[in-house]
Write an enzyme that holds these catalytic residues in place. Structure first.
Site, mmCIF file in Angstrom:
data_model
loop_
_atom_site.group_PDB
_atom_site.id
_atom_site.type_symbol
_atom_site.label_atom_id
_atom_site.label_comp_id
_atom_site.label_asym_id
_atom_site.label_seq_id
_atom_site.Cartn_x
_atom_site.Cartn_y
_atom_site.Cartn_z
ATOM 1 N N ASN A 81 52.480 17.780 32.603
ATOM 2 C CA ASN A 81 52.138 16.775 33.464
ATOM 3 C C ASN A 81 52.417 17.995 34.655
ATOM 4 O O ASN A 81 52.155 17.675 35.193
ATOM 5 C CB ASN A 81 52.486 16.075 33.776
ATOM 6 C CG ASN A 81 54.068 15.858 33.476
ATOM 7 O OD1 ASN A 81 54.405 16.030 32.701
ATOM 8 N ND2 ASN A 81 55.562 15.006 34.207
ATOM 9 N N CYS A 124 56.821 10.987 38.573
ATOM 10 C CA CYS A 124 57.675 9.964 38.534
ATOM 11 C C CYS A 124 58.994 10.367 37.635
ATOM 12 O O CYS A 124 59.764 10.637 36.791
ATOM 13 C CB CYS A 124 56.781 9.181 37.501
ATOM 14 S SG CYS A 124 55.975 10.196 36.339
HETATM 15 N N1 PMP Z 1 53.247 10.696 30.258
HETATM 16 C C1 PMP Z 1 52.986 12.103 31.171
HETATM 17 C C2 PMP Z 1 52.770 13.260 31.032
HETATM 18 C C3 PMP Z 1 52.954 11.489 33.067
HETATM 19 O O1 PMP Z 1 52.045 12.437 33.687
HETATM 20 C C4 PMP Z 1 52.994 10.166 32.940
HETATM 21 C C5 PMP Z 1 52.452 9.933 34.445
HETATM 22 N N2 PMP Z 1 53.399 10.876 35.272
HETATM 23 C C6 PMP Z 1 53.486 9.361 31.821
HETATM 24 C C7 PMP Z 1 53.949 10.288 30.543
HETATM 25 C C8 PMP Z 1 54.072 8.159 32.223
HETATM 26 O O2 PMP Z 1 53.039 6.973 32.680
HETATM 27 P P1 PMP Z 1 52.833 5.556 33.136
HETATM 28 O O3 PMP Z 1 53.059 5.824 34.661
HETATM 29 O O4 PMP Z 1 51.645 5.122 32.821
HETATM 30 O O5 PMP Z 1 53.829 5.382 32.890
#
Ligand code: PMP
Length: 371
Positions: free
Chosen positions: A146, A315
């Site tokens: 990500n 996040c």
């Molecule tokens: N894993 C990855 C690779 C992400 O990019 C994200 C969101 N940034 C998440 C997990 C967490 O996702 P969620 O908001 O659905 O908890």
């Protein structure tokens, strides 16, 4: 506003919203109830399961609906724990919803190994080969980063893991599902995480694919829903909206279109010798740094110009972003200068080109101010 933070979240499709409303206001019944309208809802839920299994290319296994990727990742990691002297292996590139669980396992006394990343952002496969042994219980390597858009060769990871151990392989597929074409059976993953809001579905809903549901233990106890792995009444409106979003997406077509957007932007940015591009597989994510300009300052200046980008995973804290770029061997000043640009397939080339010009304008201005 030109929104270039789609790796953080995407705008929900209108048709997904219509499905949400249908299952919130008309077919609102509890899928576990015995009466006929509720059984219709249960059937809709099972259809959604089949849609996801099909899109994953899974001939076997099950879908466990969750509240999103964070929960799916926690279930895959914590649910794999067994008593005894087991070892757990994590790539340094993992999202905090896995990395911080790894840290917690370590705190609780488990043996945890971390795999470094290569300069291109992929996991170090040689390090994996060295660390996996018959005591390994779980290996976690994400599908697409990500932060950088780097693609890990999961098939290769799976071959290493399966030849050297009986360990489970968990893959966080949040930035890959509905964005690149693959088949889970071909990859050889035992579990795979997806999140609806990353592909134009609603927030707070996702799923964990599990090849063998008996390989995991539940973290939530209650009514025994979701194959006894995730008790609680299912978020039916969210799940049906996720199914709709999934059905709306033509993965191959979107991939091609996004690739054109990414390369248009890359071309504009490359004209300036101060821009460093992190080359990566995913057309949806572009990580860049502008020499001598702080990434956060640039992102704020871009906001004032109507362009929204991220300084790393939205996040995670800034520290987490640094962890990934630093483990790729990036220089400290480049890490501090990084911004993440992430696309969706429904934006226009003009928008992207305008954003490119604004990035160069803002960064150039800040560079002369030396901030
Ligand atoms: N894993 C990855 C690779 C992400 O990019 C994200 C969101 N940034 C998440 C997990 C967490 O996702 P969620 O908001 O659905 O908890």
């Amino acid at each position: 506003m030109i929104y270039l933070d789609n790796a953080s979240t995407t705008k929900m499709f209108e048709s997904a919203l219509r499905q949400y409303q249908k299952y919130a206001c008309q077919l609102f019944y509890n899928p576990s109830a015995f009466y006929r309208p509720a059984r219709e809802v249960k059937k809709a839920l099972d259809d959604a399961r089949q849609t996801l299994l099909k899109r994953l290319g899974a001939k076997q296994g099950d879908i466990i609906f969750t509240s999103g990727a964070t929960e799916s990742n926690n279930l895959a990691v914590q649910g794999s724990r067994r008593n005894g002297k087991w070892e757990y292996v994590f790539s340094m590139g993992e999202h905090p919803s896995i990395f911080n669980v790894a840290k917690e396992l370590e705190r609780q006394g488990c043996t945890v190994h971390y795999l470094p990343l290569q300069e291109n952002g992929e996991v170090d496969y040689n390090a994996l080969e060295k660390v996996v042994n018959e005591k390994t219980r779980l290996v976690c390597v994400m599908h697409i980063s990500n932060e950088t858009g780097a693609l890990n060769d999961i098939k290769k990871v799976s071959q290493i893991v399966k030849t050297k151990s009986k360990a489970l392989l968990h893959v966080d597929g949040v930035q890959a599902f509905n964005k690149i074409e693959f088949s889970i059976d071909d990859l050889g993953a035992d579990s795979y995480t997806i999140s609806a809001h990353k592909f134009h579905g609603p927030k707070g809903v996702g799923a964990l694919y599990v090849r063998n549901p008996n390989s995991l233990k539940s973290l939530v106890f209650g009514g025994g829903q979701e194959n006894d792995l995730r008790s609680g009444t299912e978020n039916v409106p969210g799940i049906m909206a996720m199914k709709e979003a999934c059905e709306q997406i033509d993965v191959a077509k979107n991939f091609e279109k996004t690739q054109r957007l990414k390369s248009a932007l890359t071309q504009i940015l490359c004209d300036d010798g101060n821009v460093k591009i992190v080359q990566s597989f995913s057309p949806y994510i572009l990580s860049i740094s502008y020499r001598g300009v702080n990434g956060e300052t640039l992102a704020r200046a871009l906001q004032d110009e109507g362009v929204l980008v991220s300084t790393g995973s939205a996040c995670s804290t800034k520290k987490a972003g640094n962890r990934i770029l630093e483990s790729m061997g990036m220089k400290k000043e480049e890490v501090v200068s990084s911004i993440r640009i992430s696309f969706n397939a429904y934006m226009s080339q003009e928008e992207v080109e305008e954003a490119g010009r604004k990035i160069l304008l803002c960064a150039g201005r800040l560079a002369t101010l030396n901030v």
